[in-house]
Design a protein around this motif. Structure first.
Motif, mmCIF file in Angstrom:
data_model
loop_
_atom_site.group_PDB
_atom_site.id
_atom_site.type_symbol
_atom_site.label_atom_id
_atom_site.label_comp_id
_atom_site.label_asym_id
_atom_site.label_seq_id
_atom_site.Cartn_x
_atom_site.Cartn_y
_atom_site.Cartn_z
ATOM 1 N N LEU A 111 3.079 2.871 -13.365
ATOM 2 C CA LEU A 111 3.063 1.641 -12.573
ATOM 3 C C LEU A 111 4.183 1.633 -11.535
ATOM 4 C CD1 LEU A 111 2.301 -0.966 -15.392
ATOM 5 C CD2 LEU A 111 0.763 -0.259 -13.550
ATOM 6 N N ARG A 112 5.372 2.072 -11.944
ATOM 7 C CA ARG A 112 6.492 2.122 -11.001
ATOM 8 C C ARG A 112 6.201 3.089 -9.853
ATOM 9 N NH1 ARG A 112 9.775 -2.209 -10.912
ATOM 10 N NH2 ARG A 112 11.000 -2.488 -12.809
ATOM 11 N N ASN A 113 5.623 4.242 -10.186
ATOM 12 C CA ASN A 113 5.296 5.224 -9.143
ATOM 13 C C ASN A 113 4.258 4.687 -8.165
ATOM 14 O OD1 ASN A 113 7.089 7.057 -10.201
ATOM 15 N ND2 ASN A 113 5.544 8.321 -11.212
ATOM 16 N N ALA A 114 3.456 3.734 -8.630
ATOM 17 C CA ALA A 114 2.439 3.134 -7.773
ATOM 18 C C ALA A 114 2.973 1.915 -7.014
ATOM 19 C CB ALA A 114 1.228 2.733 -8.600
ATOM 20 N N GLY A 115 4.252 1.601 -7.197
ATOM 21 C CA GLY A 115 4.856 0.482 -6.472
ATOM 22 C C GLY A 115 4.469 -0.882 -7.008
ATOM 23 N N ILE A 116 4.130 -0.960 -8.296
ATOM 24 C CA ILE A 116 3.721 -2.230 -8.901
ATOM 25 C C ILE A 116 4.958 -3.002 -9.353
ATOM 26 C CG2 ILE A 116 2.380 -3.303 -10.746
ATOM 27 C CD1 ILE A 116 0.709 -1.831 -8.619
ATOM 28 N N PRO A 117 5.082 -4.286 -8.978
ATOM 29 C CA PRO A 117 6.255 -5.067 -9.415
ATOM 30 C C PRO A 117 6.239 -5.298 -10.920
ATOM 31 C CG PRO A 117 4.636 -6.499 -8.354
ATOM 32 C CD PRO A 117 4.168 -5.084 -8.139
ATOM 33 N N MET A 118 7.387 -5.032 -11.558
ATOM 34 C CA MET A 118 7.549 -5.203 -12.993
ATOM 35 C C MET A 118 8.910 -5.837 -13.266
ATOM 36 S SD MET A 118 6.065 -1.618 -14.546
ATOM 37 C CE MET A 118 5.892 -2.353 -16.189
ATOM 38 N N PRO A 119 9.138 -6.334 -14.492
ATOM 39 C CA PRO A 119 10.477 -6.811 -14.833
ATOM 40 C C PRO A 119 11.489 -5.670 -14.736
ATOM 41 C CG PRO A 119 8.867 -7.543 -16.456
ATOM 42 C CD PRO A 119 8.169 -6.549 -15.586
ATOM 43 N N GLN A 120 12.749 -6.010 -14.443
ATOM 44 C CA GLN A 120 13.790 -4.989 -14.419
ATOM 45 C C GLN A 120 13.852 -4.306 -15.777
ATOM 46 O OE1 GLN A 120 16.752 -7.975 -12.673
ATOM 47 N NE2 GLN A 120 17.613 -6.011 -12.039
ATOM 48 N N THR A 121 13.918 -2.976 -15.754
ATOM 49 C CA THR A 121 13.787 -2.192 -16.984
ATOM 50 C C THR A 121 14.847 -1.110 -17.050
ATOM 51 O OG1 THR A 121 11.381 -2.543 -16.907
ATOM 52 C CG2 THR A 121 12.188 -0.811 -18.379
ATOM 53 N N ARG A 122 15.393 -0.913 -18.233
ATOM 54 C CA ARG A 122 16.308 0.195 -18.492
ATOM 55 C C ARG A 122 15.767 0.981 -19.694
ATOM 56 N NH1 ARG A 122 17.422 -1.693 -14.465
ATOM 57 N NH2 ARG A 122 19.388 -2.533 -13.673
ATOM 58 N N VAL A 123 15.858 2.287 -19.629
ATOM 59 C CA VAL A 123 15.430 3.150 -20.730
ATOM 60 C C VAL A 123 16.591 4.086 -21.057
ATOM 61 C CG1 VAL A 123 13.761 4.856 -21.535
ATOM 62 C CG2 VAL A 123 13.032 3.031 -19.971
ATOM 63 N N THR A 124 17.018 4.116 -22.307
ATOM 64 C CA THR A 124 18.174 4.933 -22.663
ATOM 65 C C THR A 124 18.156 5.278 -24.149
ATOM 66 O OG1 THR A 124 20.602 5.039 -22.645
ATOM 67 C CG2 THR A 124 19.614 2.913 -23.141
ATOM 68 N N GLU A 125 18.795 6.368 -24.491
ATOM 69 C CA GLU A 125 19.014 6.727 -25.887
ATOM 70 C C GLU A 125 20.428 6.364 -26.326
ATOM 71 O OE1 GLU A 125 17.676 10.690 -27.019
ATOM 72 O OE2 GLU A 125 16.528 10.814 -25.145
ATOM 73 N N CYS A 126 21.229 5.840 -25.405
ATOM 74 C CA CYS A 126 22.644 5.575 -25.661
ATOM 75 C C CYS A 126 22.880 4.093 -25.988
ATOM 76 C CB CYS A 126 23.467 5.964 -24.424
ATOM 77 S SG CYS A 126 25.210 5.529 -24.534
ATOM 78 N N PRO A 127 23.358 3.780 -27.202
ATOM 79 C CA PRO A 127 23.625 2.379 -27.547
ATOM 80 C C PRO A 127 24.598 1.707 -26.581
ATOM 81 C CG PRO A 127 23.623 3.736 -29.519
ATOM 82 C CD PRO A 127 23.565 4.682 -28.355
ATOM 83 N N GLY A 128 25.576 2.455 -26.074
ATOM 84 C CA GLY A 128 26.517 1.872 -25.124
ATOM 85 C C GLY A 128 25.839 1.432 -23.840
ATOM 86 N N GLN A 129 24.895 2.241 -23.354
ATOM 87 C CA GLN A 129 24.152 1.865 -22.153
ATOM 88 C C GLN A 129 23.203 0.702 -22.422
ATOM 89 O OE1 GLN A 129 24.618 2.918 -19.046
ATOM 90 N NE2 GLN A 129 26.331 4.127 -19.830
ATOM 91 N N ALA A 130 22.677 0.637 -23.652
ATOM 92 C CA ALA A 130 21.831 -0.500 -24.019
ATOM 93 C C ALA A 130 22.648 -1.788 -23.992
ATOM 94 C CB ALA A 130 21.228 -0.279 -25.404
ATOM 95 N N LEU A 131 23.876 -1.716 -24.494
ATOM 96 C CA LEU A 131 24.767 -2.877 -24.470
ATOM 97 C C LEU A 131 25.063 -3.275 -23.025
ATOM 98 C CD1 LEU A 131 26.602 -4.897 -25.926
ATOM 99 C CD2 LEU A 131 28.387 -3.129 -25.962
ATOM 100 N N ALA A 132 25.271 -2.292 -22.157
ATOM 101 C CA ALA A 132 25.530 -2.583 -20.745
ATOM 102 C C ALA A 132 24.330 -3.272 -20.106
ATOM 103 C CB ALA A 132 25.860 -1.286 -20.005
ATOM 104 N N ALA A 133 23.110 -2.897 -20.511
ATOM 105 C CA ALA A 133 21.909 -3.527 -19.965
ATOM 106 C C ALA A 133 21.846 -5.003 -20.347
ATOM 107 C CB ALA A 133 20.659 -2.793 -20.463
ATOM 108 N N VAL A 134 22.191 -5.320 -21.592
ATOM 109 C CA VAL A 134 22.196 -6.725 -22.015
ATOM 110 C C VAL A 134 23.244 -7.500 -21.234
ATOM 111 C CG1 VAL A 134 22.459 -8.324 -23.949
ATOM 112 C CG2 VAL A 134 21.370 -6.104 -24.311
#
Length: 297
Positions: A111-134
């Protein structure tokens, strides 16, 4: 009646599966519900068998539901359907199309590659980066890569406090090594399901949330209601489903103060929402579409 033999892959006894099997039987005189849990793949021949029936002898199969719950195992079941396609059995929707929708991340990237608007999204395996996203979002929805109807999702916000957030993120991370995190949006208490058959708009319904629920799913107490989306939303839904080349699907769209966003495209589409919210007999429409497609091969 025709002499075509069209099987339905689904969950025996489930309303949508049986409704589709009924619709096809009334048009062809043939009825067979196929539970993938009962299928045996003989890769030497190759052949797929289910309770004595060789699926390669069918003219087509329609996939209403591939499994009760989504998991990586669901992808294995879809891979087996590629054997049928190789044998000339038409699969509605094509196995390759559905494969990209079972994994939430694969759907999102497409969907992103097709330019479709979506909610802001983060994908990570790192708990620290997940905390930063929150911290960045203020409030975020943590979503398993394989789930439906909001199962396994968790809303985390700054109100949890630093220690609480770390604890909840660690717990989610145990079961979800790859964490899919979206900004929690302020929604007007509803989202929309736009139904497409062969890429053409069929109708739409709304899902209205229960007062105390953060999501609108029926699983969480939501209810279906009629709606009439405008041309902008219908075109957005059409653009969202187009890259997947599905025969039948539902596109989940939410209206926000910054404009509409797409949550997901369904691999199988929702019959009950179409019936209860939009008054559409999706099983009948899909059966007609399948038979017309086979006649035009």
């Amino acid at each position: 009646m025709t002499e075509l033999k069209v099987g339905v892959i689904g969950i025996p006894g489930k309303w949508s599966t049986e409704a589709l099997a009924d619709a096809l039987e009334s048009r062809t005189g043939f009825r067979r519900v196929i539970d993938m849990a009962e299928v045996v793949a003989d890769l030497d021949r190759p052949a797929l068998m289910c309770d004595g029936l060789e699926l390669g002898g069918l003219d087509a199969v329609v996939v209403k539901k591939i499994s009760r719950d989504y998991s990586p195992h669901t992808l294995d079941r879809l891979e087996l359907l590629r054997l049928l396609e190789q044998q000339g059995v038409r699969v509605f929707s094509p196995a390759g199309s559905m494969l990209r929708l079972i994994d939430r991340l694969a759907c999102t990237v497409t969907l992103r590659n097709a330019g479709i608007p979506m909610p802001q999204t983060r994908v990570t395996e790192c708990p620290g980066q997940a905390l930063a996203a929150v911290r960045e979002f203020g409030s975020a929805v943590f979503k398993p890569l394989y789930s439906t109807k909001a199962r396994g999702m968790r809303v985390l916000s700054l109100a949890e406090g630093e220690r609480g957030l770390k604890k909840h993120i660690a717990r989610f991370h145990q079961d979800n090594p790859v964490m899919y995190i979206q900004r929690k949006l302020e929604l007007p208490g509803r989202d929309l399901g736009l139904v497409y058959l062969g890429g053409e708009y069929l109708g739409a319904y709304a899902r209205i949330s229960r007062g105390d629920a953060w999501n609108t799913t029926i699983h969480s107490g939501g209810k279906y209601a009629p709606c009439e989306p405008g041309a902008v939303l219908i075109e957005l839904g059409r653009r969202a489903q187009a890259p997947f080349a599905l025969d039948f699907t539902t596109v989940d769209i939410a209206e926000t103060e910054h404009g509409p966003v797409v949550f997901e495209v369904s691999a199988f589409g929702g019959f009950r929402g179409a019936r209860e919210g939009a008054g559409i007999d999706a099983a009948a429409a899909y059966a007609d579409y399948v038979l017309q497609g086979l006649a035009g091969q």
